[in-house]
Design an enzyme around this catalytic site. Structure first.
Site, mmCIF file in Angstrom:
data_model
loop_
_atom_site.group_PDB
_atom_site.id
_atom_site.type_symbol
_atom_site.label_atom_id
_atom_site.label_comp_id
_atom_site.label_asym_id
_atom_site.label_seq_id
_atom_site.Cartn_x
_atom_site.Cartn_y
_atom_site.Cartn_z
ATOM 1 N N SER A 8 0.242 -10.043 -0.006
ATOM 2 C CA SER A 8 -1.193 -10.119 0.578
ATOM 3 C C SER A 8 -1.723 -11.331 0.803
ATOM 4 O O SER A 8 -2.161 -12.276 0.011
ATOM 5 C CB SER A 8 -2.148 -9.192 -0.472
ATOM 6 O OG SER A 8 -3.670 -9.315 -0.190
ATOM 7 N N HIS A 33 1.110 -7.992 3.760
ATOM 8 C CA HIS A 33 -0.230 -6.913 3.456
ATOM 9 C C HIS A 33 -1.471 -7.575 3.839
ATOM 10 O O HIS A 33 -1.697 -8.645 3.324
ATOM 11 C CB HIS A 33 -0.129 -6.668 1.943
ATOM 12 C CG HIS A 33 -1.110 -5.734 1.622
ATOM 13 N ND1 HIS A 33 -1.007 -4.115 1.564
ATOM 14 C CD2 HIS A 33 -2.457 -5.746 0.978
ATOM 15 C CE1 HIS A 33 -1.975 -3.626 1.206
ATOM 16 N NE2 HIS A 33 -2.775 -4.535 0.746
ATOM 17 N N ASP A 35 -5.353 -7.161 4.110
ATOM 18 C CA ASP A 35 -6.534 -6.460 3.497
ATOM 19 C C ASP A 35 -7.747 -6.243 4.334
ATOM 20 O O ASP A 35 -8.410 -7.567 4.618
ATOM 21 C CB ASP A 35 -6.919 -6.963 2.121
ATOM 22 C CG ASP A 35 -5.860 -6.559 1.041
ATOM 23 O OD1 ASP A 35 -5.524 -5.307 1.015
ATOM 24 O OD2 ASP A 35 -5.315 -7.436 0.441
ATOM 25 N N MET A 37 -11.559 -5.632 4.861
ATOM 26 C CA MET A 37 -12.958 -5.242 4.208
ATOM 27 C C MET A 37 -14.082 -5.219 4.969
ATOM 28 O O MET A 37 -14.242 -6.634 5.645
ATOM 29 C CB MET A 37 -12.821 -5.870 2.879
ATOM 30 C CG MET A 37 -11.748 -6.068 1.832
ATOM 31 S SD MET A 37 -12.065 -7.218 0.507
ATOM 32 C CE MET A 37 -10.481 -7.002 -0.324
ATOM 33 N N HIS A 66 -4.409 -2.604 5.237
ATOM 34 C CA HIS A 66 -4.810 -1.650 4.448
ATOM 35 C C HIS A 66 -6.532 -1.990 4.787
ATOM 36 O O HIS A 66 -7.108 -3.026 4.415
ATOM 37 C CB HIS A 66 -4.626 -2.257 2.845
ATOM 38 C CG HIS A 66 -5.062 -1.618 1.933
ATOM 39 N ND1 HIS A 66 -5.435 -2.254 0.673
ATOM 40 C CD2 HIS A 66 -5.985 -0.472 1.977
ATOM 41 C CE1 HIS A 66 -6.323 -1.184 -0.196
ATOM 42 N NE2 HIS A 66 -6.529 -0.219 0.338
ATOM 43 N N MET A 68 -9.973 -1.244 3.836
ATOM 44 C CA MET A 68 -10.974 -0.741 2.970
ATOM 45 C C MET A 68 -12.431 -0.756 3.601
ATOM 46 O O MET A 68 -13.302 -1.690 3.455
ATOM 47 C CB MET A 68 -10.876 -1.754 1.666
ATOM 48 C CG MET A 68 -9.772 -1.505 1.029
ATOM 49 S SD MET A 68 -9.427 -2.957 0.061
ATOM 50 C CE MET A 68 -8.534 -3.879 1.295
ATOM 51 N N MET A 137 -4.124 2.651 -5.643
ATOM 52 C CA MET A 137 -4.777 1.314 -5.969
ATOM 53 C C MET A 137 -4.898 1.429 -7.595
ATOM 54 O O MET A 137 -5.320 2.231 -8.221
ATOM 55 C CB MET A 137 -6.301 1.569 -5.437
ATOM 56 C CG MET A 137 -6.523 1.417 -4.307
ATOM 57 S SD MET A 137 -5.675 -0.107 -3.441
ATOM 58 C CE MET A 137 -6.609 -1.580 -4.156
ATOM 59 N N ASP A 175 -1.007 -1.348 -5.403
ATOM 60 C CA ASP A 175 -1.842 -2.671 -4.883
ATOM 61 C C ASP A 175 -3.100 -2.759 -5.980
ATOM 62 O O ASP A 175 -3.904 -2.167 -6.289
ATOM 63 C CB ASP A 175 -2.419 -2.057 -3.591
ATOM 64 C CG ASP A 175 -3.256 -3.267 -2.860
ATOM 65 O OD1 ASP A 175 -3.146 -4.354 -3.504
ATOM 66 O OD2 ASP A 175 -3.817 -3.112 -1.887
HETATM 67 C C1 DX5 Z 1 -7.704 -5.429 -3.627
HETATM 68 C C2 DX5 Z 1 -6.739 -5.611 -2.175
HETATM 69 C C3 DX5 Z 1 -5.467 -6.046 -2.750
HETATM 70 C C4 DX5 Z 1 -5.294 -7.670 -3.292
HETATM 71 C C5 DX5 Z 1 -4.561 -7.912 -4.151
HETATM 72 O O1 DX5 Z 1 -8.791 -4.921 -3.252
HETATM 73 O O2 DX5 Z 1 -6.641 -4.240 -1.461
HETATM 74 O O3 DX5 Z 1 -4.598 -5.908 -1.716
HETATM 75 O O4 DX5 Z 1 -5.349 -8.582 -2.251
HETATM 76 O O5 DX5 Z 1 -4.738 -8.819 -5.026
HETATM 77 P P1 DX5 Z 1 -3.857 -9.135 -6.269
HETATM 78 O O6 DX5 Z 1 -2.582 -9.083 -6.148
HETATM 79 O O7 DX5 Z 1 -4.440 -10.632 -6.457
HETATM 80 O O8 DX5 Z 1 -4.323 -8.130 -7.275
HETATM 81 ZN ZN ZN Z 2 -4.628 -4.028 -0.260
#
Ligand code: DX5
Ligand code: ZN
Length: 221
Positions: A8, A33, A35, A37, A66, A68, A137, A175
């Site tokens: 990620s 990956h 993320d 947000m 991904h 969110m 998750m 994840d």
């Molecule tokens: C969390 C994200 C993850 C995050 C994971 O909200 O969806 O993808 O980047 O990070 P680590 O591996 O550090 O928990």
């Molecule tokens: Zn993620």
């Protein structure tokens, strides 16, 4: 069973993004990956389409995006054009998961549905035919560097059994808090794809961190 590592980039040094993604690729990472947000669905902001576009130029690896975010449907066309290979949104963010999964596939992307820790897995049965990927998750989303929730292991196992019974041929991705200490447990429960942020980009040797995560899985089969 396949083992796929999806580092990620949330945990990467954005000033050295190309270099660090290249190191992850050298270590054998299968996907990258990303993320996304929005500061509403989760209390944090991260990246949008410009970063996906930049990553698309940096690497040939599939970009596993991904979302969110609230109203995930408003990003499907834009992220397809930006170069996303797969688009996963949170089940809690919409009342119309089936419609959006179908729209993601129509755009030629892998369609994924993510479940927060408190979301029961039964809803997967209702969209079984529309799923290419299930994302469990293993932390509450919003931030990197959190600890794997121990209750997630039983949930992964339940989802793997449900996939078997309902003949759902999707990838099962986990994840959050995936490290050398937790990856074997998640793999043993039935996960095949592992997002890892801190465990990869927080390591001094990024390529070796990817290799070590794979080894930790395979040593326990
Ligand atoms: C969390 C994200 C993850 C995050 C994971 O909200 O969806 O993808 O980047 O990070 P680590 O591996 O550090 O928990
Ligand atoms: Zn993620």
């Amino acid at each position: 069973m396949t083992v796929r590592i999806a580092p990620s980039v949330l945990a990467a040094d954005l000033g050295r993004l190309a270099e660090q993604v290249g190191e992850a690729e050298t270590g054998g990472a299968e996907w990258i990956h990303v993320d996304v947000m929005d500061g509403h669905f989760v209390p944090n902001l991260s990246f949008g389409a410009p970063v996906i576009r930049a990553l698309r130029r940096i690497t040939d690896l599939p970009l596993d995006v991904h979302l969110m975010v609230e109203r995930p449907e408003q990003y499907i066309a834009e992220y397809a054009e930006a170069g996303a290979s797969g688009l996963t949104f949170q089940a809690e963010a919409t009342d119309h998961a089936q419609r959006h999964l179908a729209a993601i596939r129509e755009r030629g992307m892998r369609a994924g549905l993510a479940l927060n820790p408190a979301t029961p897995p039964d809803l997967l049965l209702e969209v079984a035919g529309d799923l290419d990927l299930i994302l469990v998750m293993t932390v509450n989303p919003g931030f990197g560097g959190q600890s794997y929730l121990p209750a997630a292991t039983a949930k992964i196992r339940r989802i793997r059994a449900l996939m078997h019974d309902a003949k759902i041929a999707a990838s099962l991705e986990v994840d959050g808090g995936i490290t050398l200490a937790t990856i074997a447990e998640a793999h043993g429960a039935g996960a095949d794809t592992f997002v890892a942020g801190t465990a990869v980009f927080g390591a001094a040797d990024i390529a070796e961190a990817v290799r070590a995560l794979k080894r930790a899985c395979l040593s326990r089969v």
